[in-house]
Write an enzyme that holds these catalytic residues in place. Structure first.
Site, PDB file in Angstrom:
ATOM      1  N   ALA A  15       0.828  -1.207   0.000  1.00  4.58           N
ATOM      2  CA  ALA A  15       0.000   0.000   0.000  1.00  4.58           C
ATOM      3  C   ALA A  15       0.864   1.260   0.000  1.00  4.58           C
ATOM      4  CB  ALA A  15      -0.944   0.001   1.198  1.00  4.58           C
ATOM      5  N   GLY A  18       1.729   1.542  -3.550  1.00  2.00           N
ATOM      6  CA  GLY A  18       0.514   1.782  -4.330  1.00  2.00           C
ATOM      7  C   GLY A  18      -0.042   3.186  -4.160  1.00  2.00           C
ATOM      8  N   ASP A  19       0.089   3.730  -2.964  1.00  2.00           N
ATOM      9  CA  ASP A  19      -0.371   5.094  -2.698  1.00  2.00           C
ATOM     10  C   ASP A  19       0.348   6.092  -3.604  1.00  2.00           C
ATOM     11  OD1 ASP A  19      -1.579   7.333  -1.228  1.00  2.00           O
ATOM     12  OD2 ASP A  19       0.394   7.560  -0.307  1.00  2.00           O
ATOM     13  N   SER A  20       1.646   5.969  -3.702  1.00  2.00           N
ATOM     14  CA  SER A  20       2.401   6.921  -4.525  1.00  2.00           C
ATOM     15  C   SER A  20       2.097   6.724  -6.016  1.00  2.00           C
ATOM     16  CB  SER A  20       3.901   6.811  -4.250  1.00  2.00           C
ATOM     17  OG  SER A  20       4.382   5.547  -4.632  1.00  2.00           O
ATOM     18  N   THR A  23      -1.486   8.174  -6.671  1.00  2.00           N
ATOM     19  CA  THR A  23      -1.460   9.641  -6.628  1.00  2.00           C
ATOM     20  C   THR A  23      -0.782  10.207  -7.874  1.00  2.00           C
ATOM     21  OG1 THR A  23      -1.436   9.626  -4.218  1.00  2.00           O
ATOM     22  CG2 THR A  23      -0.690  11.642  -5.288  1.00  2.00           C
TER      23      THR A  23
END
Length: 134
Positions: A15, A18-20, A23
């Protein structure tokens, strides 16, 4: 990365990646469609896609429409079922869990299948973009 190692990787670490990726994907799509927009406006518009609530809607849609493969579903469920280690600042705890699960799925696909990751990101973006008019 070896697929078996990837399948057993800590979903919080996936995660994190995955977040970066998510975004960056959203920001690049907004720039493609809004070259002259000010940064403040871009940031405000990006929250429509990057917020925990929006990401939770996206994951719920992926699950309900059975868009994910069995392995993708397993990764996202494992991430969703993981106990929350941190508190969300501005999100409902269930939305936070779902958004983290979506980010873990994206992190997983970054290593496992980038073409599939791109396809899902495009589908999510289109779905959330249509929400504005529903």
């Amino acid at each position: 990365m070896e697929l078996e190692k990837l399948k057993n990787m800590n979903t919080t670490a996936l995660a994190f990646l995955g977040d970066s990726i998510y975004t960056t994907y959203v920001r690049s799509k907004l720039l493609e469609n809004s070259i002259d927009m000010h940064v403040k406006s871009l940031h405000i518009k990006s929250t429509k896609y990057v917020s925990a609530a929006s990401q939770a809607i996206a994951l719920k849609w992926l699950w309900e429409e059975r868009i994910l493969t069995e392995e993708e579903y397993k990764i996202s469920r494992r991430a969703y079922n993981r106990p929350i280690a941190t508190k969300a600042k501005n999100a409902h705890p269930l939305d936070y869990k779902k958004s983290t699960a979506l980010e873990a799925l994206i992190g997983y696909l970054y290593y496992a299948d980038r073409d599939r990751m791109s396809l899902l990101l495009d589908k999510i973006y289109e779905k959330l973009n249509r929400r504005e008019y529903e």
